[in-house]
Design an enzyme around this catalytic site. Structure first.
Site, mmCIF file in Angstrom:
data_model
loop_
_atom_site.group_PDB
_atom_site.id
_atom_site.type_symbol
_atom_site.label_atom_id
_atom_site.label_comp_id
_atom_site.label_asym_id
_atom_site.label_seq_id
_atom_site.Cartn_x
_atom_site.Cartn_y
_atom_site.Cartn_z
ATOM 1 C CG HIS A 313 -2.061 0.934 1.134
ATOM 2 N ND1 HIS A 313 -1.967 2.284 1.358
ATOM 3 C CD2 HIS A 313 -3.333 0.699 0.767
ATOM 4 C CE1 HIS A 313 -3.159 2.834 1.172
ATOM 5 N NE2 HIS A 313 -4.001 1.903 0.806
ATOM 6 C CG ASP A 371 -8.370 -4.224 -2.525
ATOM 7 O OD1 ASP A 371 -7.594 -3.267 -2.566
ATOM 8 O OD2 ASP A 371 -9.605 -4.118 -2.657
HETATM 9 C C1 SDX Z 1 -6.302 0.066 -2.728
HETATM 10 O O1 SDX Z 1 -4.518 4.567 -1.942
HETATM 11 C C2 SDX Z 1 -5.428 3.951 -1.311
HETATM 12 O O2 SDX Z 1 -5.815 4.316 -0.216
HETATM 13 C C3 SDX Z 1 -6.011 2.765 -2.051
HETATM 14 C C4 SDX Z 1 -7.008 1.934 -1.261
HETATM 15 C C5 SDX Z 1 -8.282 2.707 -0.966
HETATM 16 O O3 SDX Z 1 -8.975 2.343 -0.019
HETATM 17 O O4 SDX Z 1 -8.602 3.623 -1.772
HETATM 18 O O5 SDX Z 1 -6.443 1.516 -0.021
HETATM 19 C C6 SDX Z 1 -7.441 0.697 -2.029
HETATM 20 O O6 SDX Z 1 -6.068 0.397 -3.855
HETATM 21 C C7 SDX Z 1 -5.400 -0.872 -1.957
HETATM 22 C C8 SDX Z 1 -4.178 -1.343 -2.811
HETATM 23 C C9 SDX Z 1 -4.678 -2.485 -3.691
HETATM 24 N N1 SDX Z 1 -3.589 -2.847 -4.687
HETATM 25 C C10 SDX Z 1 -3.022 -4.049 -4.627
HETATM 26 O O7 SDX Z 1 -3.186 -4.870 -3.710
HETATM 27 C C11 SDX Z 1 -2.132 -4.319 -5.826
HETATM 28 C C12 SDX Z 1 -0.784 -4.887 -5.343
HETATM 29 N N2 SDX Z 1 -0.098 -3.752 -4.658
HETATM 30 C C13 SDX Z 1 0.880 -3.020 -5.438
HETATM 31 O O8 SDX Z 1 0.514 -2.796 -6.777
HETATM 32 C C14 SDX Z 1 1.397 -1.811 -4.668
HETATM 33 O O9 SDX Z 1 1.661 -2.234 -3.401
HETATM 34 C C15 SDX Z 1 0.578 -0.541 -4.592
HETATM 35 C C16 SDX Z 1 0.198 -0.021 -5.939
HETATM 36 C C17 SDX Z 1 -0.660 -0.760 -3.777
HETATM 37 C C18 SDX Z 1 1.438 0.509 -3.881
HETATM 38 O O10 SDX Z 1 2.531 0.709 -4.681
HETATM 39 P P1 SDX Z 1 3.647 1.817 -4.305
HETATM 40 O O11 SDX Z 1 3.360 2.510 -3.047
HETATM 41 O O12 SDX Z 1 3.852 2.650 -5.520
HETATM 42 O O13 SDX Z 1 4.858 0.950 -3.956
HETATM 43 P P2 SDX Z 1 5.933 0.474 -4.998
HETATM 44 O O14 SDX Z 1 5.229 -0.009 -6.227
HETATM 45 O O15 SDX Z 1 6.938 1.550 -5.143
HETATM 46 O O16 SDX Z 1 6.560 -0.805 -4.275
HETATM 47 C C19 SDX Z 1 7.679 -0.704 -3.429
HETATM 48 C C20 SDX Z 1 8.417 -2.023 -3.639
HETATM 49 C C21 SDX Z 1 8.765 -2.319 -5.092
HETATM 50 O O17 SDX Z 1 9.890 -3.199 -5.058
HETATM 51 P P3 SDX Z 1 11.389 -2.575 -5.310
HETATM 52 O O18 SDX Z 1 11.352 -1.845 -6.641
HETATM 53 O O19 SDX Z 1 11.650 -1.673 -4.153
HETATM 54 O O20 SDX Z 1 12.301 -3.783 -5.355
HETATM 55 O O21 SDX Z 1 7.554 -3.117 -3.252
HETATM 56 C C22 SDX Z 1 7.278 -3.929 -4.394
HETATM 57 C C23 SDX Z 1 7.609 -3.116 -5.623
HETATM 58 O O22 SDX Z 1 7.983 -3.971 -6.682
HETATM 59 N N3 SDX Z 1 5.857 -4.236 -4.305
HETATM 60 C C24 SDX Z 1 5.352 -5.458 -4.449
HETATM 61 C C25 SDX Z 1 3.980 -5.320 -4.226
HETATM 62 N N4 SDX Z 1 3.684 -4.031 -3.967
HETATM 63 C C26 SDX Z 1 4.849 -3.360 -4.031
HETATM 64 N N5 SDX Z 1 5.925 -6.640 -4.731
HETATM 65 C C27 SDX Z 1 5.103 -7.704 -4.800
HETATM 66 N N6 SDX Z 1 3.764 -7.654 -4.594
HETATM 67 C C28 SDX Z 1 3.179 -6.479 -4.312
HETATM 68 N N7 SDX Z 1 1.882 -6.428 -4.095
#
Ligand code: SDX
Length: 436
Positions: A313, A371
């Site tokens: 998140h 989720d």
């Molecule tokens: C919702 O914003 C809100 O409040 C949203 C929400 C709401 O109520 O409105 O809470 C609802 O959207 C919840 C989130 C649902 N999405 C998912 O579950 C999809 C999976 N999650 C990821 O796509 C991700 O965690 C995000 C999009 C939610 C957040 O992404 P960020 O903050 O941009 O973090 P990032 O992509 O920069 O990740 C940091 C690191 C990265 O690795 P490195 O490059 O540092 O090596 O963590 C990794 C990412 O690759 N990473 C994940 C991951 N999420 C981040 N790796 C594996 N699985 C994941 N889910």
């Protein structure tokens, strides 16, 4: 906003004049550095794609502490609201800033109940879709189309128009989501019934048929109502920011909410519950708990593009408090349905356990978010996976409206118009086609 006695001073190594930037404090949470005069005084923009360090507005609605895993709606912890209130009380709170007393709750409920029907013409929009259309494609169309029916109340600057539009949208979303579902399964639409609760009415419109009476199951209705509460608002997330930006042009509330529906559809946002369940199903097909290690390896492999959907998140760097409540609801629903041995739920808990111990996820603070479990609960209730995000949109509508109304009511608000860092071609002349 309370001015801080600390100032930020911006200085430049090329000797350009320094600039003092005011800092403001909120009631809780990070202070903000006011950069509104930056461009006028320095000719420079800030640069913050994804808005990781940018506060877009001054709000009083929802507060999140990502490190503590805390979520407050108008100051009330989400745990207490989920325990002691229902969704319509939460709607009243988000819209008006205070929880309703008994009389206010009765009046608000009656107001919403009396707006649950949609214009009979709405059904003809659905006929244009294929039966296998994704419900979010249908909802994006239906919500935007609502503005065509209320020419008497689409002036977003008129407080009465905003109030009646809020009631209409909150009241009609369940009816529209149920219609989108019935359309895809070829069953007739079920009209709302005014003697049912908000969640009970939705469940009946979803699962009843004209051929027999439908008795909502109280445990499932309570679970549905809790899902609505947990998804009602969440600060300045992508879809809420979309609604604010869209509404800032002065467009009508229905169009702005339709923009929020479209944004929420994305798998990185509201589409994650559908993606999380599909992920669990895929792991189950791979071989279930025994194959989790193999799957986790794929997730860690950057080239695989596989993410652990329902984890991570932008703000929560601790357990999403909604995920904890959703997991409790999971237990209640699966027990009530005698599904405690549900293989998908067992797989989810096994995956969660591994992710909470594995260095890769721990170092990136990737905890389960709302989720991760919401899909399992909805699947147990009998909601098709493709409808999960439409239900998220139903629940989030009140948050979008509250945030939109707060913006419109803010005397300082302007149309949102971000700038850019330009790295494209500089000015050049068009050559005649014969010489290109
Ligand atoms: C919702 O914003 C809100 O409040 C949203 C929400 C709401 O109520 O409105 O809470 C609802 O959207 C919840 C989130 C649902 N999405 C998912 O579950 C999809 C999976 N999650 C990821 O796509 C991700 O965690 C995000 C999009 C939610 C957040 O992404 P960020 O903050 O941009 O973090 P990032 O992509 O920069 O990740 C940091 C690191 C990265 O690795 P490195 O490059 O540092 O090596 O963590 C990794 C990412 O690759 N990473 C994940 C991951 N999420 C981040 N790796 C594996 N699985 C994941 N889910």
């Amino acid at each position: 906003m309370t001015p801080s006695d600390v100032k930020a001073t911006l200085s430049f190594s090329d000797g350009s004049p320094t600039m003092d930037l005011p800092i403001y404090k909120g009631s809780i949470g990070p202070d903000v550095i006011d950069i509104r005069k930056l461009y006028a005084q320095t000719g420079k923009f800030t640069y913050d794609p994804g808005f990781l360090s940018t506060a877009s507005c001054n709000s009083t609605i929802t507060y999140i502490d990502g490190d503590k895993g805390e979520l407050l709606y108008r100051g009330y912890p989400i745990e207490q609201l989920a325990e002691n209130c229902d969704y319509l009380e939460t709607c009243y709170l988000l819209l008006k800033g205070e929880l309703p007393n008994a009389t206010q709750k009765t009046d608000f409920t009656k107001l919403v109940t009396n707006h649950t029907m949609v214009n009979e013409q709405m059904q003809f929009f659905l006929r244009g879709f294929r039966r296998d259309a994704h419900p979010m494609a249908i909802m994006t169309g239906l919500v935007g189309a609502l503005s065509a029916f209320y020419h008497d109340s689409t002036d977003i600057h008129n407080a009465e128009h905003r109030d009646i539009s809020a009631i209409r949208l909150i009241a009609k979303m369940p009816t529209l989501v149920a219609m989108a579902y019935k359309y895809t399964i070829g069953q007739p639409y079920i009209y709302p019934k005014n003697d049912l609760t908000y969640a009970g009415n939705f469940m009946r419109m979803m699962f009843a048929t004209p051929c027999e009476d439908y008795q909502p199951n109280d445990v499932l209705v309570r679970a549905m109502d809790r899902i609505f509460i947990l998804h009602a608002d969440h600060e300045q997330n992508a879809s809420t920011s979309t609604v604010r930006l869209c509404g800032s042009s002065g467009t009508n509330p229905f169009a702005a909410i339709a923009a929020g529906v479209a944004c929420l559809w994305g798998p990185a946002h509201g589409g994650a519950n559908e993606a999380a369940l599909n992920m669990l199903e895929d792991v189950r097909k791979m071989g279930g708990v025994e194959k989790i290690g193999e799957f986790i390896k794929q997730v860690k492999d950057k080239n695989s593009n596989v993410k652990l959907m329902g984890f991570g998140h932008r703000v929560y760097k601790n357990y999403d408090p909604r995920a904890k409540l959703m997991r409790e609801t999971c237990h209640e629903v699966l027990d009530a349905l005698g599904l405690h041995d549900d293989p998908i739920f067992k797989l989810a808990m096994a995956l969660e356990k591994i992710a909470l111990e594995d260095e890769y996820f721990v170092s990136r603070k990737l905890y389960p978010n709302v989720d991760f479990y919401s899909g399992i609960v909805q699947r147990a209730i009998g909601i098709p996976v493709s409808l999960f995000t439409a239900i998220f949109a139903l629940a989030r509508t009140v948050g979008w409206i509250a945030q939109l109304n707060e913006m419109i009511g803010d005397p300082e608000y302007k149309i949102g118009r971000p700038r850019q860092l330009f790295n494209g071609a500089t000015a050049r002349d068009v050559m005649p086609i014969a010489r290109r």
